[in-house]
Design a protein around this motif. Structure first.
Motif, mmCIF file in Angstrom:
data_model
loop_
_atom_site.group_PDB
_atom_site.id
_atom_site.type_symbol
_atom_site.label_atom_id
_atom_site.label_comp_id
_atom_site.label_asym_id
_atom_site.label_seq_id
_atom_site.Cartn_x
_atom_site.Cartn_y
_atom_site.Cartn_z
ATOM 1 N N HIS A 4 -57.595 49.660 14.763
ATOM 2 C CA HIS A 4 -56.230 49.913 14.355
ATOM 3 C C HIS A 4 -56.079 50.359 12.922
ATOM 4 O O HIS A 4 -57.135 50.191 12.079
ATOM 5 C CB HIS A 4 -55.317 48.620 14.666
ATOM 6 N N VAL B 98 -55.377 43.009 17.387
ATOM 7 C CA VAL B 98 -53.958 43.488 17.504
ATOM 8 C C VAL B 98 -53.066 42.222 16.498
ATOM 9 O O VAL B 98 -52.372 42.750 15.647
ATOM 10 C CB VAL B 98 -53.748 43.404 18.968
ATOM 11 N N TRP C 14 -53.903 43.433 13.042
ATOM 12 C CA TRP C 14 -52.998 44.560 12.656
ATOM 13 C C TRP C 14 -51.729 44.399 12.343
ATOM 14 O O TRP C 14 -51.160 44.815 11.415
ATOM 15 C CB TRP C 14 -53.413 45.445 13.735
ATOM 16 N N ARG D 172 -48.497 51.346 18.844
ATOM 17 C CA ARG D 172 -50.089 51.477 19.160
ATOM 18 C C ARG D 172 -50.207 51.230 20.638
ATOM 19 O O ARG D 172 -49.480 50.719 21.547
ATOM 20 C CB ARG D 172 -50.860 50.045 18.547
ATOM 21 N N VAL E 278 -49.988 48.029 23.160
ATOM 22 C CA VAL E 278 -49.437 46.942 22.280
ATOM 23 C C VAL E 278 -47.875 47.085 22.481
ATOM 24 O O VAL E 278 -47.439 48.177 22.180
ATOM 25 C CB VAL E 278 -49.854 46.812 20.693
#
Length: 108
Positions: free
Chosen positions: A42, A62, A65, A104, A107
């Motif tokens: 990411h 995740v 990020w 993303r 996500v």
């Protein structure tokens, strides 16, 4: 903290900010990516390729990020805390109202 110990503690995942705080320059991070030692997952989040990309590592990436003012939520949070649910195909993150990290793949 040394980069290697941070990678061990975080399932092979590291942010650009963490790498720089541990003494690596942004150029050093780019060098590791270009050399195939790290993979960008990411924006500003990387995986050391000598660590397997597990579900746990994917979820941690995740969360890192999304940032400090965010939390893993929904089925992903249930899975993280060991509840008997399957690892979700789409990872859910709740962010502060004024934080918009962008879209993303995989996500929500």
């Amino acid at each position: 903290m040394r980069i290697e110990s941070l990678l061990r503690r975080q399932d092979g995942i590291i942010t650009l900010r963490q790498a720089c705080a541990a003494g690596l320059s942004p150029r050093g991070v780019r060098h590791r990516v270009a050399g195939g030692r790290w993979q960008r997952l990411h924006p500003r989040v990387y995986r050391a390729v000598d660590h397997e990309l597990t579900d746990r590592a994917r979820l941690r990436a995740v969360a890192l990020w999304a940032g400090r003012r965010a939390a893993v939520s929904g089925l992903a949070a249930a899975w993280w805390h060991g509840l008997p649910v399957k690892f979700p195909g789409e990872l859910e993150v709740t962010v502060a109202r004024d934080r918009q990290p962008g879209a993303r793949p995989g996500v929500r």
